[in-house]
Design a protein around this motif. Structure first.
Motif, PDB file in Angstrom:
ATOM      1  N   LEU A  76      43.761 -11.577  10.366  1.00 37.96           N
ATOM      2  CA  LEU A  76      42.885 -10.971  11.370  1.00 37.96           C
ATOM      3  C   LEU A  76      42.366  -9.608  10.910  1.00 37.96           C
ATOM      4  O   LEU A  76      41.530  -9.011  11.581  1.00 37.96           O
ATOM      5  N   ARG A  77      42.836  -9.146   9.767  1.00 37.33           N
ATOM      6  CA  ARG A  77      42.399  -7.849   9.233  1.00 37.33           C
ATOM      7  C   ARG A  77      40.890  -7.880   9.012  1.00 37.33           C
ATOM      8  O   ARG A  77      40.359  -8.825   8.432  1.00 37.33           O
ATOM      9  N   GLY A  78      40.229  -6.869   9.516  1.00 39.86           N
ATOM     10  CA  GLY A  78      38.783  -6.789   9.347  1.00 39.86           C
ATOM     11  C   GLY A  78      37.998  -7.506  10.430  1.00 39.86           C
ATOM     12  O   GLY A  78      36.777  -7.470  10.422  1.00 39.86           O
ATOM     13  N   THR A  79      38.710  -8.152  11.357  1.00 43.07           N
ATOM     14  CA  THR A  79      37.971  -8.774  12.459  1.00 43.07           C
ATOM     15  C   THR A  79      37.640  -7.714  13.494  1.00 43.07           C
ATOM     16  O   THR A  79      38.234  -6.631  13.515  1.00 43.07           O
ATOM     17  N   LEU A  80      36.693  -8.021  14.331  1.00 39.38           N
ATOM     18  CA  LEU A  80      36.239  -7.101  15.369  1.00 39.38           C
ATOM     19  C   LEU A  80      36.582  -7.683  16.729  1.00 39.38           C
ATOM     20  O   LEU A  80      36.475  -8.894  16.933  1.00 39.38           O
ATOM     21  N   LYS A  81      36.949  -6.809  17.670  1.00 38.64           N
ATOM     22  CA  LYS A  81      37.288  -7.281  19.009  1.00 38.64           C
ATOM     23  C   LYS A  81      36.806  -6.270  20.043  1.00 38.64           C
ATOM     24  O   LYS A  81      37.595  -5.513  20.609  1.00 38.64           O
ATOM     25  N   PRO A  82      35.484  -6.242  20.284  1.00 38.00           N
ATOM     26  CA  PRO A  82      34.972  -5.322  21.304  1.00 38.00           C
ATOM     27  C   PRO A  82      35.486  -5.729  22.679  1.00 38.00           C
ATOM     28  O   PRO A  82      35.792  -6.902  22.924  1.00 38.00           O
ATOM     29  N   ASP A  83      35.572  -4.765  23.570  1.00 35.27           N
ATOM     30  CA  ASP A  83      36.061  -5.060  24.908  1.00 35.27           C
ATOM     31  C   ASP A  83      35.124  -6.001  25.658  1.00 35.27           C
ATOM     32  O   ASP A  83      35.568  -6.967  26.264  1.00 35.27           O
ATOM     33  N   LEU A  84      33.841  -5.722  25.604  1.00 37.46           N
ATOM     34  CA  LEU A  84      32.887  -6.482  26.401  1.00 37.46           C
ATOM     35  C   LEU A  84      31.565  -6.594  25.650  1.00 37.46           C
ATOM     36  O   LEU A  84      31.045  -5.591  25.153  1.00 37.46           O
ATOM     37  N   VAL A  85      31.046  -7.807  25.534  1.00 35.17           N
ATOM     38  CA  VAL A  85      29.761  -8.038  24.876  1.00 35.17           C
ATOM     39  C   VAL A  85      28.847  -8.754  25.865  1.00 35.17           C
ATOM     40  O   VAL A  85      29.197  -9.811  26.386  1.00 35.17           O
ATOM     41  N   LEU A  86      27.698  -8.163  26.131  1.00 35.54           N
ATOM     42  CA  LEU A  86      26.706  -8.788  27.003  1.00 35.54           C
ATOM     43  C   LEU A  86      25.657  -9.427  26.122  1.00 35.54           C
ATOM     44  O   LEU A  86      25.075  -8.765  25.253  1.00 35.54           O
ATOM     45  N   HIS A  87      25.448 -10.712  26.319  1.00 32.61           N
ATOM     46  CA  HIS A  87      24.499 -11.476  25.524  1.00 32.61           C
ATOM     47  C   HIS A  87      23.201 -11.623  26.299  1.00 32.61           C
ATOM     48  O   HIS A  87      23.202 -11.686  27.527  1.00 32.61           O
ATOM     49  N   GLY A  88      22.083 -11.703  25.589  1.00 33.09           N
ATOM     50  CA  GLY A  88      20.781 -11.856  26.235  1.00 33.09           C
ATOM     51  C   GLY A  88      20.440 -13.300  26.524  1.00 33.09           C
ATOM     52  O   GLY A  88      19.627 -13.593  27.393  1.00 33.09           O
ATOM     53  N   ASP A  89      21.052 -14.204  25.786  1.00 31.08           N
ATOM     54  CA  ASP A  89      20.808 -15.635  25.991  1.00 31.08           C
ATOM     55  C   ASP A  89      22.101 -16.366  25.652  1.00 31.08           C
ATOM     56  O   ASP A  89      23.174 -15.771  25.692  1.00 31.08           O
ATOM     57  N   HIS A  90      22.022 -17.596  25.278  1.00 32.37           N
ATOM     58  CA  HIS A  90      23.238 -18.368  25.006  1.00 32.37           C
ATOM     59  C   HIS A  90      23.713 -18.282  23.559  1.00 32.37           C
ATOM     60  O   HIS A  90      24.622 -19.000  23.170  1.00 32.37           O
ATOM     61  N   ASN A  91      23.113 -17.394  22.764  1.00 34.84           N
ATOM     62  CA  ASN A  91      23.596 -17.154  21.411  1.00 34.84           C
ATOM     63  C   ASN A  91      24.739 -16.139  21.510  1.00 34.84           C
ATOM     64  O   ASN A  91      24.508 -14.937  21.623  1.00 34.84           O
ATOM     65  N   LEU A  92      25.964 -16.624  21.441  1.00 31.66           N
ATOM     66  CA  LEU A  92      27.128 -15.767  21.628  1.00 31.66           C
ATOM     67  C   LEU A  92      27.479 -14.949  20.386  1.00 31.66           C
ATOM     68  O   LEU A  92      28.474 -14.245  20.367  1.00 31.66           O
ATOM     69  N   LEU A  93      26.625 -15.041  19.358  1.00 28.71           N
ATOM     70  CA  LEU A  93      26.819 -14.223  18.161  1.00 28.71           C
ATOM     71  C   LEU A  93      25.881 -13.021  18.142  1.00 28.71           C
ATOM     72  O   LEU A  93      25.891 -12.242  17.190  1.00 28.71           O
ATOM     73  N   LYS A  94      25.083 -12.868  19.171  1.00 35.95           N
ATOM     74  CA  LYS A  94      24.154 -11.739  19.291  1.00 35.95           C
ATOM     75  C   LYS A  94      24.413 -11.021  20.605  1.00 35.95           C
ATOM     76  O   LYS A  94      24.683 -11.645  21.627  1.00 35.95           O
ATOM     77  N   ALA A  95      24.298  -9.711  20.562  1.00 43.72           N
ATOM     78  CA  ALA A  95      24.561  -8.891  21.739  1.00 43.72           C
ATOM     79  C   ALA A  95      23.318  -8.131  22.176  1.00 43.72           C
ATOM     80  O   ALA A  95      22.460  -7.801  21.350  1.00 43.72           O
ATOM     81  N   VAL A  96      23.257  -7.866  23.450  1.00 41.32           N
ATOM     82  CA  VAL A  96      22.310  -6.899  23.993  1.00 41.32           C
ATOM     83  C   VAL A  96      23.034  -5.558  24.097  1.00 41.32           C
ATOM     84  O   VAL A  96      22.530  -4.536  23.657  1.00 41.32           O
ATOM     85  N   LEU A  97      24.241  -5.604  24.654  1.00 40.58           N
ATOM     86  CA  LEU A  97      25.087  -4.419  24.781  1.00 40.58           C
ATOM     87  C   LEU A  97      26.507  -4.758  24.353  1.00 40.58           C
ATOM     88  O   LEU A  97      26.998  -5.861  24.635  1.00 40.58           O
ATOM     89  N   GLN A 127      33.651   2.379  14.373  1.00 38.76           N
ATOM     90  CA  GLN A 127      33.741   1.144  15.135  1.00 38.76           C
ATOM     91  C   GLN A 127      32.393   0.815  15.791  1.00 38.76           C
ATOM     92  O   GLN A 127      31.933  -0.321  15.728  1.00 38.76           O
ATOM     93  N   GLY A 128      31.744   1.793  16.404  1.00 37.74           N
ATOM     94  CA  GLY A 128      30.452   1.567  17.050  1.00 37.74           C
ATOM     95  C   GLY A 128      29.384   1.096  16.075  1.00 37.74           C
ATOM     96  O   GLY A 128      28.601   0.194  16.377  1.00 37.74           O
ATOM     97  N   ALA A 129      29.352   1.688  14.890  1.00 35.56           N
ATOM     98  CA  ALA A 129      28.369   1.300  13.876  1.00 35.56           C
ATOM     99  C   ALA A 129      28.580  -0.138  13.433  1.00 35.56           C
ATOM    100  O   ALA A 129      27.621  -0.916  13.297  1.00 35.56           O
ATOM    101  N   ILE A 130      29.826  -0.522  13.216  1.00 34.16           N
ATOM    102  CA  ILE A 130      30.125  -1.886  12.772  1.00 34.16           C
ATOM    103  C   ILE A 130      29.805  -2.883  13.878  1.00 34.16           C
ATOM    104  O   ILE A 130      29.259  -3.964  13.614  1.00 34.16           O
ATOM    105  N   TYR A 131      30.122  -2.549  15.114  1.00 43.46           N
ATOM    106  CA  TYR A 131      29.768  -3.443  16.230  1.00 43.46           C
ATOM    107  C   TYR A 131      28.267  -3.698  16.248  1.00 43.46           C
ATOM    108  O   TYR A 131      27.820  -4.833  16.410  1.00 43.46           O
ATOM    109  N   GLU A 132      27.482  -2.642  16.088  1.00 40.36           N
ATOM    110  CA  GLU A 132      26.022  -2.796  16.119  1.00 40.36           C
ATOM    111  C   GLU A 132      25.525  -3.616  14.932  1.00 40.36           C
ATOM    112  O   GLU A 132      24.655  -4.466  15.084  1.00 40.36           O
TER     113      GLU A 132
END
Length: 153
Positions: A76-97, A127-132
Motif C-alpha cells: 500500500l506504500r505510495g497509495t493515496l487515500k483522500p478523505d472525500l472525493v467529489l466526482h463530476g460524473d460516473h468516472n470515479l477516477l476523476k475528481a471535481v473536488l 499531499q494536496g499537490a499529489i491529490y490534484e
C-alpha cells in the motif's frame, strides 16, 4: 502516548482524537452530500497513482483489508487515500473536488498538508499537490478553525 498500535508504534491522544473527529466529520459529510451532491462521491477511497504513466486506479476495500490483515502494508506504500472525493460524473477516477480533513492538536496549530518524506514515491511533494495530479480536481484542506483552504503551490 495512550496505546500502541498492532505494529507496536505509539498512538498519542492527539492521534486518537483526530481519528474520532474524522469518523464524525465523514459521517456528517456523507449525510449532507447524499442530499445535495447529484454525482457520485467517494469516502476514504484508496488509489494507486502511477505518475510517470499519468494513470490512477482504485484499490478495492476488500483488497486493502486483505493486505492489511496479511501484514502486506508495503504493497500500500505510495497509495493515496483522500478523505472525500467529489466526482463530476460516473468516472470515479476523476475528481471535481478532493477534501482532506485536518484536526491539528492543539487547535492553535495551523492545519497543513502532509509533506511526503524522502523514502516515499512522492518525496518532498505535498499531499494536496499529489491529490490534484492524480485525480485532477481541486484539493481543499478542511479544518474546524480555518474552514476550507485550497491547496497553494
Amino acid at each position: 502516548m495512550v496505546e500502541t498500535d498492532r505494529c507496536g508504534k505509539p498512538v498519542t491522544r492527539a492521534m486518537q482524537l483526530g481519528k474520532r473527529k474524522h469518523v464524525l466529520a465523514l459521517a456528517c459529510a456523507e449525510q449532507v452530500l447524499k442530499e445535495l451532491w447529484p454525482a457520485p462521491f467517494s469516502i476514504e477511497q484508496r488509489y494507486r497513482y502511477y505518475p510517470n504513466a499519468r494513470m490512477v486506479e482504485t484499490v478495492s476495500r476488500k483488497e486493502e483489508a486483505r493486505l492489511i490483515a496479511e501484514g502486506c502494508t508495503e504493497e500500500l506504500r505510495g497509495t493515496l487515500k483522500p478523505d472525500l472525493v467529489l466526482h463530476g460524473d460516473h468516472n470515479l477516477l476523476k475528481a471535481v473536488l478532493i477534501l482532506d480533513f485536518k484536526f491539528p492538536c492543539p487547535d492553535s496549530n495551523a492545519p497543513r498538508w502532509t509533506e511526503y518524506g524522502s523514502n516515499n514515491p512522492y518525496a518532498y511533494e505535498s499531499q494536496g499537490a499529489i491529490y490534484e495530479k492524480a485525480l485532477g480536481g481541486q484539493a481543499l484542506l478542511v479544518s474546524p478553525k480555518a474552514g476550507m483552504e485550497p491547496f497553494e503551490r
